[in-house]
Design a protein around this motif. Structure first.
Motif, PDB file in Angstrom:
ATOM      1  N   VAL A 190       0.842  -1.194   0.000  1.00 30.00           N
ATOM      2  CA  VAL A 190       0.000   0.000   0.000  1.00 30.00           C
ATOM      3  C   VAL A 190       0.882   1.250   0.000  1.00 30.00           C
ATOM      4  O   VAL A 190       0.605   2.217  -0.719  1.00 30.00           O
ATOM      5  N   ALA A 191       1.953   1.218   0.789  1.00 31.82           N
ATOM      6  CA  ALA A 191       2.882   2.348   0.807  1.00 31.82           C
ATOM      7  C   ALA A 191       3.534   2.537  -0.553  1.00 31.82           C
ATOM      8  O   ALA A 191       3.743   3.674  -1.000  1.00 31.82           O
ATOM      9  N   LEU A 192       3.854   1.439  -1.225  1.00 34.17           N
ATOM     10  CA  LEU A 192       4.443   1.526  -2.560  1.00 34.17           C
ATOM     11  C   LEU A 192       3.469   2.168  -3.540  1.00 34.17           C
ATOM     12  O   LEU A 192       3.856   3.004  -4.363  1.00 34.17           O
ATOM     13  N   ALA A 193       2.195   1.814  -3.452  1.00 34.62           N
ATOM     14  CA  ALA A 193       1.192   2.400  -4.351  1.00 34.62           C
ATOM     15  C   ALA A 193       1.098   3.914  -4.126  1.00 34.62           C
ATOM     16  O   ALA A 193       1.060   4.694  -5.087  1.00 34.62           O
ATOM     17  N   PHE A 194       1.060   4.354  -2.868  1.00 37.24           N
ATOM     18  CA  PHE A 194       0.979   5.782  -2.599  1.00 37.24           C
ATOM     19  C   PHE A 194       2.273   6.499  -2.972  1.00 37.24           C
ATOM     20  O   PHE A 194       2.241   7.660  -3.404  1.00 37.24           O
ATOM     21  N   ALA A 195       3.414   5.842  -2.829  1.00 37.63           N
ATOM     22  CA  ALA A 195       4.677   6.459  -3.223  1.00 37.63           C
ATOM     23  C   ALA A 195       4.740   6.671  -4.730  1.00 37.63           C
ATOM     24  O   ALA A 195       5.224   7.716  -5.197  1.00 37.63           O
ATOM     25  N   VAL A 196       4.238   5.707  -5.487  1.00 35.78           N
ATOM     26  CA  VAL A 196       4.218   5.857  -6.949  1.00 35.78           C
ATOM     27  C   VAL A 196       3.253   6.970  -7.348  1.00 35.78           C
ATOM     28  O   VAL A 196       3.552   7.777  -8.231  1.00 35.78           O
ATOM     29  N   LYS A 197       2.098   7.050  -6.666  1.00 33.26           N
ATOM     30  CA  LYS A 197       1.160   8.135  -6.952  1.00 33.26           C
ATOM     31  C   LYS A 197       1.789   9.491  -6.635  1.00 33.26           C
ATOM     32  O   LYS A 197       1.600  10.457  -7.380  1.00 33.26           O
ATOM     33  N   ALA A 198       2.515   9.563  -5.528  1.00 34.12           N
ATOM     34  CA  ALA A 198       3.165  10.822  -5.159  1.00 34.12           C
ATOM     35  C   ALA A 198       4.199  11.222  -6.202  1.00 34.12           C
ATOM     36  O   ALA A 198       4.303  12.400  -6.571  1.00 34.12           O
ATOM     37  N   ARG A 199       4.964  10.264  -6.692  1.00 28.86           N
ATOM     38  CA  ARG A 199       5.971  10.580  -7.715  1.00 28.86           C
ATOM     39  C   ARG A 199       5.308  11.016  -9.017  1.00 28.86           C
ATOM     40  O   ARG A 199       5.757  11.959  -9.664  1.00 28.86           O
ATOM     41  N   ASP A 200       4.214  10.347  -9.393  1.00 26.37           N
ATOM     42  CA  ASP A 200       3.507  10.739 -10.615  1.00 26.37           C
ATOM     43  C   ASP A 200       2.953  12.152 -10.511  1.00 26.37           C
ATOM     44  O   ASP A 200       3.039  12.933 -11.457  1.00 26.37           O
ATOM     45  N   ARG A 201       2.367  12.477  -9.365  1.00 25.76           N
ATOM     46  CA  ARG A 201       1.809  13.822  -9.177  1.00 25.76           C
ATOM     47  C   ARG A 201       2.918  14.878  -9.146  1.00 25.76           C
ATOM     48  O   ARG A 201       2.727  15.984  -9.636  1.00 25.76           O
ATOM     49  N   LYS A 202       4.072  14.527  -8.565  1.00 20.18           N
ATOM     50  CA  LYS A 202       5.182  15.480  -8.523  1.00 20.18           C
ATOM     51  C   LYS A 202       5.712  15.746  -9.925  1.00 20.18           C
ATOM     52  O   LYS A 202       6.007  16.899 -10.271  1.00 20.18           O
ATOM     53  N   VAL A 203       5.783  14.712 -10.747  1.00 18.04           N
ATOM     54  CA  VAL A 203       6.270  14.882 -12.117  1.00 18.04           C
ATOM     55  C   VAL A 203       5.280  15.686 -12.944  1.00 18.04           C
ATOM     56  O   VAL A 203       5.680  16.523 -13.763  1.00 18.04           O
ATOM     57  N   SER A 204       3.978  15.477 -12.704  1.00 14.49           N
ATOM     58  CA  SER A 204       2.987  16.207 -13.485  1.00 14.49           C
ATOM     59  C   SER A 204       2.822  17.649 -13.026  1.00 14.49           C
ATOM     60  O   SER A 204       2.190  18.443 -13.712  1.00 14.49           O
ATOM     61  N   GLY A 205       3.356  18.004 -11.828  1.00 17.41           N
ATOM     62  CA  GLY A 205       3.309  19.386 -11.375  1.00 17.41           C
ATOM     63  C   GLY A 205       2.246  19.675 -10.336  1.00 17.41           C
ATOM     64  O   GLY A 205       2.133  20.796  -9.865  1.00 17.41           O
ATOM     65  N   ASP A 206       1.452  18.682  -9.959  1.00 18.35           N
ATOM     66  CA  ASP A 206       0.414  18.873  -8.946  1.00 18.35           C
ATOM     67  C   ASP A 206       1.029  18.644  -7.567  1.00 18.35           C
ATOM     68  O   ASP A 206       1.037  17.539  -7.037  1.00 18.35           O
ATOM     69  N   VAL A 207       1.552  19.708  -6.977  1.00 19.68           N
ATOM     70  CA  VAL A 207       2.341  19.602  -5.752  1.00 19.68           C
ATOM     71  C   VAL A 207       1.475  19.255  -4.551  1.00 19.68           C
ATOM     72  O   VAL A 207       1.876  18.475  -3.685  1.00 19.68           O
ATOM     73  N   GLU A 208       0.269  19.804  -4.478  1.00 20.63           N
ATOM     74  CA  GLU A 208      -0.594  19.529  -3.323  1.00 20.63           C
ATOM     75  C   GLU A 208      -0.997  18.060  -3.272  1.00 20.63           C
ATOM     76  O   GLU A 208      -0.987  17.436  -2.211  1.00 20.63           O
ATOM     77  N   ALA A 209      -1.358  17.484  -4.399  1.00 18.18           N
ATOM     78  CA  ALA A 209      -1.695  16.063  -4.435  1.00 18.18           C
ATOM     79  C   ALA A 209      -0.461  15.212  -4.148  1.00 18.18           C
ATOM     80  O   ALA A 209      -0.555  14.191  -3.471  1.00 18.18           O
ATOM     81  N   ALA A 210       0.697  15.663  -4.618  1.00 17.23           N
ATOM     82  CA  ALA A 210       1.938  14.935  -4.333  1.00 17.23           C
ATOM     83  C   ALA A 210       2.232  14.938  -2.842  1.00 17.23           C
ATOM     84  O   ALA A 210       2.646  13.925  -2.280  1.00 17.23           O
ATOM     85  N   ARG A 211       2.006  16.075  -2.175  1.00 19.17           N
ATOM     86  CA  ARG A 211       2.196  16.132  -0.724  1.00 19.17           C
ATOM     87  C   ARG A 211       1.220  15.211   0.005  1.00 19.17           C
ATOM     88  O   ARG A 211       1.582  14.559   0.976  1.00 19.17           O
ATOM     89  N   HIS A 212      -0.015  15.168  -0.454  1.00 20.47           N
ATOM     90  CA  HIS A 212      -1.030  14.314   0.165  1.00 20.47           C
ATOM     91  C   HIS A 212      -0.641  12.844   0.053  1.00 20.47           C
ATOM     92  O   HIS A 212      -0.658  12.113   1.048  1.00 20.47           O
ATOM     93  N   PHE A 213      -0.289  12.415  -1.139  1.00 20.81           N
ATOM     94  CA  PHE A 213       0.095  11.015  -1.330  1.00 20.81           C
ATOM     95  C   PHE A 213       1.415  10.698  -0.649  1.00 20.81           C
ATOM     96  O   PHE A 213       1.620   9.590  -0.160  1.00 20.81           O
ATOM     97  N   SER A 214       2.317  11.661  -0.600  1.00 17.69           N
ATOM     98  CA  SER A 214       3.588  11.461   0.097  1.00 17.69           C
ATOM     99  C   SER A 214       3.362  11.261   1.586  1.00 17.69           C
ATOM    100  O   SER A 214       4.007  10.416   2.211  1.00 17.69           O
ATOM    101  N   SER A 215       2.441  12.011   2.144  1.00 15.90           N
ATOM    102  CA  SER A 215       2.110  11.868   3.567  1.00 15.90           C
ATOM    103  C   SER A 215       1.531  10.488   3.853  1.00 15.90           C
ATOM    104  O   SER A 215       1.874   9.844   4.848  1.00 15.90           O
TER     105      SER A 215
END
Length: 125
Positions: A46-71
């Motif tokens: 589950v942590a791996l899934a959220f980490a991949v989502k956080a990386r995808d959001r960071k690459v796409s430029g959506d920083v707030e969603a990246a912070r949420h998934f990173s948390s």
């Protein structure tokens, strides 16, 4: 063309972090480690899934969603690590206390199993 009021020409605001704000971490290496080595109740996956989502959001430029998934990835990684460290320690403590209890029980029961049958009456007095 309507010129009744002055117009201000501004460029559109950019989406992304402010210049001094660091990019959120995705905790991908920690999640891979938890998934492969210390996978407790699939929390590492589950942590791996959220980490991949956080990386995808960071690459796409959506920083707030990246912070949420990173948390969320950090939370699940911490739970998986804590569970994988605490449970073996708890199991080891239970085994040690069980062995100690059984050894005391065996020492107390030695007198019962070494009872001598056929003692003479002279020894009783």
């Amino acid at each position: 063309m309507d010129t009744s009021y002055p117009r201000e020409e501004r460029p559109p605001a950019k989406r992304g972090p402010p210049p001094g704000d660091p990019a959120p971490r995705d905790h991908l290496i920690w999640a891979i480690f938890n998934t492969l080595y210390m996978n407790f109740c699939c929390l590492g996956f589950v942590a791996l899934a959220f980490a991949v989502k956080a990386r995808d959001r960071k690459v796409s430029g959506d920083v707030e969603a990246a912070r949420h998934f990173s948390s969320k990835a950090r939370c699940y990684n911490a739970l998986a690590t804590a569970g994988s460290v605490v449970l073996p320690l708890l199991l080891a403590a239970l085994i040690v206390t069980g062995v100690i209890h059984l050894s005391k029980l065996a020492q107390e029961s030695v007198g019962f199993f070494t009872y001598q049958f056929g003692r003479s009456d002279d020894e009783d007095q």
